[in-house]
Design a protein around this motif. Structure first.
Motif, PDB file in Angstrom:
ATOM      1  N   GLY A  97      17.583  11.002 -49.914  1.00 55.87           N
ATOM      2  CA  GLY A  97      16.457  11.566 -50.646  1.00 55.87           C
ATOM      3  C   GLY A  97      16.615  13.063 -50.735  1.00 55.87           C
ATOM      4  O   GLY A  97      17.456  13.590 -51.457  1.00 55.87           O
TER       5      GLY A  97
ATOM      6  N   ARG B 112       4.834   7.931 -53.134  1.00 57.68           N
ATOM      7  CA  ARG B 112       6.195   7.414 -53.224  1.00 57.68           C
ATOM      8  C   ARG B 112       7.103   8.154 -52.244  1.00 57.68           C
ATOM      9  O   ARG B 112       6.830   9.295 -51.879  1.00 57.68           O
ATOM     10  N   ALA B 113       8.172   7.479 -51.875  1.00 54.20           N
ATOM     11  CA  ALA B 113       8.997   7.962 -50.766  1.00 54.20           C
ATOM     12  C   ALA B 113       9.657   9.303 -51.038  1.00 54.20           C
ATOM     13  O   ALA B 113       9.911  10.075 -50.112  1.00 54.20           O
TER      14      ALA B 113
ATOM     15  N   THR C 208      11.108  14.967 -47.572  1.00 50.70           N
ATOM     16  CA  THR C 208      10.334  13.954 -48.279  1.00 50.70           C
ATOM     17  C   THR C 208       9.575  13.057 -47.307  1.00 50.70           C
ATOM     18  O   THR C 208       9.913  12.967 -46.120  1.00 50.70           O
TER      19      THR C 208
ATOM     20  N   GLY D  43       9.539   9.760 -47.436  1.00 54.49           N
ATOM     21  CA  GLY D  43      10.386   8.638 -47.049  1.00 54.49           C
ATOM     22  C   GLY D  43      11.352   8.989 -45.935  1.00 54.49           C
ATOM     23  O   GLY D  43      11.525   8.221 -44.988  1.00 54.49           O
TER      24      GLY D  43
ATOM     25  N   ALA E  90      11.385   7.253 -42.336  1.00 52.75           N
ATOM     26  CA  ALA E  90      12.627   6.575 -41.966  1.00 52.75           C
ATOM     27  C   ALA E  90      13.198   7.119 -40.673  1.00 52.75           C
ATOM     28  O   ALA E  90      13.739   6.380 -39.850  1.00 52.75           O
TER      29      ALA E  90
ATOM     30  N   THR F 149       3.723  -0.274 -46.583  1.00 54.70           N
ATOM     31  CA  THR F 149       4.919   0.210 -47.276  1.00 54.70           C
ATOM     32  C   THR F 149       5.310  -0.759 -48.380  1.00 54.70           C
ATOM     33  O   THR F 149       5.019  -1.954 -48.309  1.00 54.70           O
TER      34      THR F 149
ATOM     35  N   VAL G 105       8.999  -1.761 -50.036  1.00 55.09           N
ATOM     36  CA  VAL G 105      10.383  -1.623 -49.605  1.00 55.09           C
ATOM     37  C   VAL G 105      11.279  -2.522 -50.457  1.00 55.09           C
ATOM     38  O   VAL G 105      10.880  -3.633 -50.824  1.00 55.09           O
TER      39      VAL G 105
ATOM     40  N   SER H 248       5.496  -3.189 -41.643  1.00 52.62           N
ATOM     41  CA  SER H 248       5.764  -1.884 -42.250  1.00 52.62           C
ATOM     42  C   SER H 248       6.107  -0.838 -41.208  1.00 52.62           C
ATOM     43  O   SER H 248       6.870   0.093 -41.480  1.00 52.62           O
TER      44      SER H 248
ATOM     45  N   LEU I 218      12.741   2.589 -48.642  1.00 54.89           N
ATOM     46  CA  LEU I 218      11.319   2.835 -48.822  1.00 54.89           C
ATOM     47  C   LEU I 218      11.023   3.249 -50.255  1.00 54.89           C
ATOM     48  O   LEU I 218      11.678   4.138 -50.812  1.00 54.89           O
TER      49      LEU I 218
ATOM     50  N   SER J 159       7.348   3.323 -51.330  1.00 52.94           N
ATOM     51  CA  SER J 159       6.105   4.073 -51.137  1.00 52.94           C
ATOM     52  C   SER J 159       5.563   3.796 -49.747  1.00 52.94           C
ATOM     53  O   SER J 159       5.908   2.788 -49.115  1.00 52.94           O
ATOM     54  N   VAL J 160       4.722   4.710 -49.288  1.00 54.21           N
ATOM     55  CA  VAL J 160       4.149   4.615 -47.946  1.00 54.21           C
ATOM     56  C   VAL J 160       2.670   4.955 -48.011  1.00 54.21           C
ATOM     57  O   VAL J 160       2.273   5.917 -48.680  1.00 54.21           O
TER      58      VAL J 160
END
Length: 352
Positions: free
Chosen positions: A29, A66-67, A97, A99, A103, A124, A126, A150, A163, A165-166
């Protein structure tokens, strides 16, 4: 289809094709957490275009993004509503980011009192290792009950899925916040932090380095003032103090290319290891700059009831070795999400 849906569809197709061919993919990312873990040999899977806040309900204390959304953007939007990410995540760069933060499972100085990143993940979306789009958890607090899959994504370093979105729980910013500093050696600082942890004071940060113990108090103004009077110490007026602690930019943690992180019970005595220490999370997270042998460091951490990670620097094993039973559990979870083992293989352990 929208642009975001097109992007998700393209990612799914690429992952599915990689699964069929057994081709490794290195998820990327913003790249600010790339130094964590082991290098992944594989084709880059760029997810940085997955940006934007999907839903934000200040009254519900929940935000979904969004991630690829930058942490700075997320925090700016929250600040406009006098809210914050409770786990105070480190950025390690302007391109950090959401994500990458989840992560990596990263949490900052507020973690012992406000919860870890994993604790605050509500849901989440995924893409797994087969290219399937999955949705775990919920988007509001009342929809989350029991153990949520999640939360496995927090700290998995992309090995269980990409990922998309979270959804996170957020909290109001404290009405008042004051930092005091006391001059103590490391042993006395550990004892002092544990004494304070047993008291009903509104602590939100406890960090020691180079003979100085910094204590942050957050909450209602009267509660913070009362705690300051009871705890004592000199006022610390440095507005960037906790940002530097969070970003590992203190005199000790910034000036080294080899930094160990020991996670131990907060009251554990300081390990008999050469080098220089810094203590965070009320004594539970300990940073060590040393040339000591990796086995000696990990043995010392195990004796204290914890584990050690080579956070910054080169080494054969960055993460603490897992017992065989735990390693087998990790393998089973990984296989259920990524049966071909194509997502960030080897990022955590060579066996995963």
């Amino acid at each position: 289809m929208t642009g975001t849906e097109d992007l998700i569809s393209a990612l799914r197709e690429r992952i599915a094709a990689a699964h069929d061919r057994g081709t490794p993919l290195a998820i990327r990312g913003g790249g600010t957490k790339a130094f964590l873990g082991h290098r992944v040999e594989g084709a880059f899977l760029d997810v940085s275009a997955l940006t934007g806040i999907v839903d934000y309900q200040p009254g519900e204390l929940v935000i979904t993004a969004r991630a690829g959304t930058r942490l700075a953007e997320l925090e700016t939007v929250l600040a406009e509503h006098n809210q914050m990410l409770p786990f105070e995540p480190p950025h390690f760069g302007a391109d950090a980011t959401l994500g990458g933060t989840i992560a990596a499972g990263l949490s900052g100085p507020r973690r012992p009192w406000a919860g870890a990143a994993r604790d605050l993940v509500l849901g989440t979306r995924v893409i797994n290792g087969r290219g399937e789009l999955l949705h775990f958890g919920g988007d509001v607090m009342k929809n989350v009950a029991g153990y949520d899959v999640s939360r496995l994504m927090a700290g998995a370093h992309g090995t269980l899925g990409v990922l998309i979105s979270v959804s996170l729980k957020v909290l109001p910013r404290p009405a008042a916040e004051i930092t005091v500093v006391q001059q103590l050696d490391a042993t006395a600082a550990i004892r002092r932090m544990n004494e304070l942890a047993a008291k009903p004071w509104p602590l939100s940060g406890a960090y020691w380095e180079a003979g100085a113990l910094y204590l942050r108090l957050s909450g209602a103004e009267r509660a913070v003032d009362a705690a300051c009077d009871a705890i004592g110490g000199e006022a610390d007026d440095d507005p960037e103090r906790w940002t530097r602690i969070r970003e590992l930019q203190t005199p000790l943690t910034a000036d080294t290319d080899r930094l160990w992180r020991l996670s131990v019970p907060p009251a554990a005595p300081l390990a008999d290891l050469p080098g220089q220490w810094a203590l965070d999370w009320g004594g539970a997270q300990r940073w060590l700059v040393t040339d000591a042998d990796a086995n000696d460091i990990r043995t010392a951490a195990e004796r204290a009831g914890g584990h050690a990670t080579l956070f910054r620097g080169d080494g054969d094993a960055r993460f603490h070795p897992l017992p065989e039973a735990m390693l087998e559990l990790h393998r089973r979870v990984r296989k259920s999400m990524d049966p071909a083992g194509i997502l960030n293989p080897g990022r955590l352990y060579a066996e995963l």
